[in-house]
Structures are given as C-alpha cells and as structure tokens.
Scaffold this active site. Structure first.
Site, mmCIF file in Angstrom:
data_model
loop_
_atom_site.group_PDB
_atom_site.id
_atom_site.type_symbol
_atom_site.label_atom_id
_atom_site.label_comp_id
_atom_site.label_asym_id
_atom_site.label_seq_id
_atom_site.Cartn_x
_atom_site.Cartn_y
_atom_site.Cartn_z
ATOM 1 N N HIS A 222 0.856 -1.196 0.000
ATOM 2 C CA HIS A 222 0.000 0.000 0.000
ATOM 3 C C HIS A 222 0.887 1.239 0.000
ATOM 4 O O HIS A 222 1.114 1.846 -1.027
ATOM 5 C CB HIS A 222 -0.930 -0.078 1.219
ATOM 6 C CG HIS A 222 -1.982 0.979 1.302
ATOM 7 N ND1 HIS A 222 -2.245 1.867 0.300
ATOM 8 C CD2 HIS A 222 -2.869 1.282 2.293
ATOM 9 C CE1 HIS A 222 -3.227 2.669 0.661
ATOM 10 N NE2 HIS A 222 -3.622 2.338 1.872
ATOM 11 N N HIS A 261 -2.517 -2.028 -10.413
ATOM 12 C CA HIS A 261 -3.456 -1.415 -9.472
ATOM 13 C C HIS A 261 -4.719 -2.246 -9.415
ATOM 14 O O HIS A 261 -5.144 -2.792 -10.433
ATOM 15 C CB HIS A 261 -3.796 0.022 -9.887
ATOM 16 C CG HIS A 261 -4.336 0.824 -8.766
ATOM 17 N ND1 HIS A 261 -5.669 0.823 -8.438
ATOM 18 C CD2 HIS A 261 -3.708 1.606 -7.860
ATOM 19 C CE1 HIS A 261 -5.839 1.601 -7.384
ATOM 20 N NE2 HIS A 261 -4.672 2.070 -7.009
ATOM 21 N N ASP A 312 2.881 5.465 -7.284
ATOM 22 C CA ASP A 312 4.163 5.317 -6.591
ATOM 23 C C ASP A 312 5.377 5.310 -7.512
ATOM 24 O O ASP A 312 6.501 5.364 -7.036
ATOM 25 C CB ASP A 312 4.162 4.030 -5.767
ATOM 26 C CG ASP A 312 3.321 4.187 -4.522
ATOM 27 O OD1 ASP A 312 3.529 5.181 -3.817
ATOM 28 O OD2 ASP A 312 2.438 3.349 -4.281
HETATM 29 N N1 COA Z 1 4.756 -6.495 -10.956
HETATM 30 C C1 COA Z 1 4.664 -7.712 -11.554
HETATM 31 N N2 COA Z 1 3.520 -8.385 -11.698
HETATM 32 C C2 COA Z 1 2.400 -7.807 -11.201
HETATM 33 C C3 COA Z 1 2.415 -6.555 -10.588
HETATM 34 C C4 COA Z 1 3.644 -5.903 -10.479
HETATM 35 N N3 COA Z 1 3.747 -4.691 -9.904
HETATM 36 N N4 COA Z 1 1.167 -6.225 -10.215
HETATM 37 C C5 COA Z 1 0.384 -7.242 -10.593
HETATM 38 N N5 COA Z 1 1.131 -8.197 -11.186
HETATM 39 C C6 COA Z 1 0.663 -9.450 -11.744
HETATM 40 C C7 COA Z 1 0.513 -10.494 -10.634
HETATM 41 O O1 COA Z 1 1.692 -11.216 -10.440
HETATM 42 C C8 COA Z 1 -0.603 -11.329 -11.180
HETATM 43 O O2 COA Z 1 -0.072 -12.177 -12.173
HETATM 44 P P1 COA Z 1 -0.567 -13.699 -12.293
HETATM 45 O O3 COA Z 1 -2.028 -13.584 -12.594
HETATM 46 O O4 COA Z 1 0.273 -14.224 -13.378
HETATM 47 O O5 COA Z 1 -0.313 -14.293 -10.943
HETATM 48 C C9 COA Z 1 -1.492 -10.330 -11.897
HETATM 49 O O6 COA Z 1 -0.650 -9.236 -12.250
HETATM 50 C C10 COA Z 1 -2.621 -9.808 -11.028
HETATM 51 O O7 COA Z 1 -2.090 -9.394 -9.773
HETATM 52 P P2 COA Z 1 -2.923 -9.249 -8.452
HETATM 53 O O8 COA Z 1 -1.976 -9.247 -7.285
HETATM 54 O O9 COA Z 1 -4.033 -10.221 -8.436
HETATM 55 O O10 COA Z 1 -3.545 -7.836 -8.632
HETATM 56 P P3 COA Z 1 -4.059 -6.948 -7.456
HETATM 57 O O11 COA Z 1 -5.181 -6.161 -7.978
HETATM 58 O O12 COA Z 1 -4.331 -7.715 -6.224
HETATM 59 O O13 COA Z 1 -2.770 -6.074 -7.168
HETATM 60 C C11 COA Z 1 -1.345 -4.471 -6.430
HETATM 61 C C12 COA Z 1 -2.722 -4.740 -6.984
HETATM 62 C C13 COA Z 1 -1.179 -2.949 -6.324
HETATM 63 C C14 COA Z 1 -1.215 -5.063 -5.021
HETATM 64 C C15 COA Z 1 -0.272 -5.054 -7.344
HETATM 65 O O14 COA Z 1 -0.392 -4.533 -8.651
HETATM 66 C C16 COA Z 1 1.133 -4.853 -6.820
HETATM 67 O O15 COA Z 1 1.596 -5.621 -5.982
HETATM 68 N N6 COA Z 1 1.853 -3.774 -7.290
HETATM 69 C C17 COA Z 1 3.139 -3.470 -6.779
HETATM 70 C C18 COA Z 1 3.028 -2.690 -5.473
HETATM 71 C C19 COA Z 1 2.623 -1.260 -5.710
HETATM 72 O O16 COA Z 1 3.100 -0.602 -6.616
HETATM 73 N N7 COA Z 1 1.714 -0.798 -4.843
HETATM 74 C C20 COA Z 1 1.218 0.543 -4.893
HETATM 75 C C21 COA Z 1 -0.236 0.539 -5.283
HETATM 76 S S1 COA Z 1 -0.833 2.198 -5.530
#
Ligand code: COA
Length: 378
Positions: A222, A261, A312
C-alpha cells in the site's frame, strides 16, 4: 490463487458502502474528488483547498480558506508531553511506527477532539495540521537538528518540507509537494481508508480510526511501494541497465513496485501528473537520471507484463531529489491521506453501519475435546 465460489478474495469488486467523496474510473483512468477532476485540482488548487473540499463537500471561498489556514497554524503545535515523548523514542525507529504511536498518544491529551460524531471535524483539522510536526520533529531529532516551529508565512506543503528537511523549500519544491499532497489526499476505499472506516463504524473515535489507517498504510503493498521503487532505481543505476534488471526481477517472479493497481486498468492519472513533476524537478536540479531510468522501466514492464504505472512510480524520485529520506515517503503519504481518512470517518459517522463481513468457514466441525494430558505430539 482462484477464489472459491462465493468468496471475493481481498474484497475485490465488492461495493461495501456509498460515498460522495471520491470516484475512481479505473477504465478511463480518472480520479474525482467531490466532482472535481484531480487533473484540474493539480493545476489550480492547493492541499488546504482540497482538504476543505473533502471535509465540507465544496470548495472554500477566499475567507473560508483563509480561516482554515489560520486554524492549521494554531493546530500545528504539539502538547509538550508528546513532544518530549517523541524526543525519547529510539532514533532508529521506523517513522511510521513513530507516527502511529504519536497519533495514538495525542488522543490522551485531546479527549474532546476524539469524541465520535460529526463534530469530529475539529479533530480532522487538528490531525491534518499536526502530522507534519510529528514527523518533522522525529526527523530533526534523529539527524541532530532543532525541530522547526510553525511559520505563518508558509503553505501547508512548504511547512511540511521545512519541518522534514530543516531548510526552507524553493517555490517550485513546495509546489511539487503541494501537488503530491493533492494527488494522495483521497482514493476511495483503499486499504487504509477502509481500515479507518471499519474502526469508525464501531463508533470508535477519530484518532483511533486514523491510528488504524496509519498501521495499514505502513505495508509495502500500500504505502511503502515508492520506497521500494527507489531501491530498484539504485540497483539499475543507468537507463541502459533498466531492461536487464527488470527482466531479471520478473524472471524471479518479483513484483515491480510502482506498477499495477486493483482499480485502474489503464495508467493511474496521478502517475501521469507526477511523471511531469519528476522531469520538472529533475531539470531544476540538473539531474534527470531517475526520470530517464523510469521511462525505460515503464517501457519494459508494459512490454513484458502489460502493466501500467501507479502513483508510486514517480513520487519517490521527486521526494529523493528534494532531499527527503526514503523512510519518510510513507509518512509524507500519510500527511496527505489524513485529509481523506478523516473525511471518510466523518462520512461514516453520518450514516453509521457496523462494517462486519462474513468468512466462508473451511475448518472442521464437531471435533471432540481432548484433555491436554491425553494429546499426542503432532
Ligand atoms: N509487478 C509484476 N507483476 C504484477 C504486478 C507488479 N507490480 N502487479 C500485478 N502483477 C501481476 C501479478 O503477479 C498477477 O499475475 P498472475 O495472474 O500471473 O499471478 C497479476 O498481475 C494480477 O495481480 P494481483 O496481485 O491479483 O492484482 P491486485 O489487484 O491484487 O494487485 C497491487 C494490486 C497494487 C497489489 C499489485 O499490482 C502490486 O503488488 N503492485 C506493486 C506494489 C505497488 O506498486 N503498490 C502501490 C499501489 S498504488
């Protein structure tokens, strides 16, 4: 992992409540506060104005804004006992732990402000005004500086930078942070805001709600992502190494921070605005290397994973160029989001309904209780 039928893992796509504060259009990449597009607010507005908008549901008149600024000024000072407490905290502590503890402690000195209900607006303003003082005091003490006092001539953003860095920011620096504060002020039911609303929904007080929110924001999925973006940039060093480093991380199934996201399926509009500011601040400092690396990282991540930047990706580069230590990025985020947290808590108090979802039970039933002396080793 596929969710079992009837379970929305992470509450994804669950509409939990009604709110008039903030609208995210994840398909079109739009973010709206109380009807106003953040692309307009980021050009024309200030953080103080946006905080007013979130709390009162309308933009302030000139005199209302001036009153709010005067109020912020009087509300920046810490109770002496809390200031002493911060001075005694371990210098090596995580600043988010300091912030969480200090907000929780503040409630001990301000019982009036902590009473739940619509009158908590005084507490909302108090917390928003005072968060930079708490973080700034800790930052000053750990680097052997004297904490700065409130300054009537500084905007909220300029005061925050002054408190964090112990030097007066330039107009451009203060505006960059003002825009960052505007862009982070609210974001619908993100995890920390949801935590704040869950706490408020039990009729707990505002300071407890914000304490919950700070603890939730601390997590790297987050609030901590921009700090991790900077670690990646330090690893990449030059733009020509971006492809190799990003691909290596992806091949180890690592997440690339600053991308993806839950709601936006296109570029996060906050990333678009901060990209421009990253370049602008880079040019003003004669150092655009972060900007150039990030552009390359964007290309590679989009090509390899089809992911778009989130808020971010560029914010850390701006903060670093201003001299803000990496571990103060998330507290800075908190100093902005507190406006949104408190607006949501006030909204929750207006239409209170205990937030209490259910879980699909996956454990056994009807086990026979075995006395402790008769249990075998597992
Ligand atoms: N880098 C690499 N792969 C990513 C990714 C990232 N930043 N974000 C999502 N993915 C991939 C996941 O590995 C997953 O792949 P899979 O289906 O092959 O397993 C797919 O995309 C979906 O990811 P998921 O975790 O289900 O999406 P989410 O909606 O729960 O995730 C976040 C949202 C923000 C938690 C996620 O994008 C993330 O971890 N981002 C990095 C952290 C970040 O920048 N946070 C700030 C948010 S404002």
């Amino acid at each position: 992992m596929v969710a079992p039928a009837g379970v929305q893992r992470g509450l994804e796509d669950v509409v939990a409540l009604e709110s008039h504060l903030c609208f995210i259009d994840g398909k079109l990449g739009r973010l709206i506060y109380e009807g106003y597009d953040i692309r307009d607010l980021a050009v024309h507005s200030t953080f103080e104005e946006v905080a007013y908008l979130l709390w009162y549901g309308r933009l302030p008149t000139a005199s209302q804004l001036s009153d709010l600024k005067s109020r912020f000024l009087t509300l920046r000072t810490l109770p002496e006992a809390l200031a002493d407490q911060i001075d005694r905290f371990p210098r090596s502590a995580n600043p988010m732990d300091i912030l969480r503890t200090a907000v929780s402690s503040l409630a001990l000195f301000e019982p009036e402000e902590t009473r739940p209900g619509p009158s908590s607006i005084g507490g909302a303003q108090r917390l928003t005004a005072v968060l930079p003082t708490i973080i700034g005091r800790f930052a000053a003490r750990r680097s052997g500086r004297e904490p700065v006092g409130p300054r009537p001539d500084l905007s909220h953003a300029a005061y925050l930078l002054h408190a964090f860095l112990g030097r007066e920011p330039t107009e451009l620096e203060a505006r960059a942070i003002d825009v960052a504060l505007i862009l982070h002020a609210d974001h619908e039911l993100n995890a920390s805001t949801f935590a704040a609303r869950v706490t408020a929904s039990t009729l707990s007080d505002l300071y407890s709600s914000v304490t919950s929110a700070i603890g939730t924001l601390k997590g790297p999925l987050h609030g901590g992502a921009n700090e991790r973006v900077m670690e990646m940039l330090d690893d990449i060093v030059t733009p020509d190494r971006a492809e190799e480093v990003v691909k290596a991380r992806l091949s180890r199934h690592e997440r690339i921070m600053g991308f993806g996201h839950r709601v936006y399926k296109v570029e996060d509009p906050r990333a678009t605005i901060l990209r421009g500011w990253s370049r602008r601040i880079g040019e003003s400092k004669g150092d655009t290397h972060y900007y150039e690396i990030l552009r390359r990282v964007e290309e590679v991540v989009h090509r390899e994973k089809g992911l778009y930047p989130n808020v971010d990706l560029y914010s850390g580069s701006i903060c670093t160029l201003l001299g803000i230590p990496h571990d103060l990025f998330t507290p800075l985020f908190a100093a902005s989001r507190v406006a949104g947290w408190t607006a949501h808590v006030l909204e929750e108090y207006q239409d209170l309904r205990l937030i209490r979802p259910t879980a699909k039970y996956t454990g056994p039933v009807d086990l026979t209780y075995v006395p402790i002396g008769e249990r075998g080793q597992v």
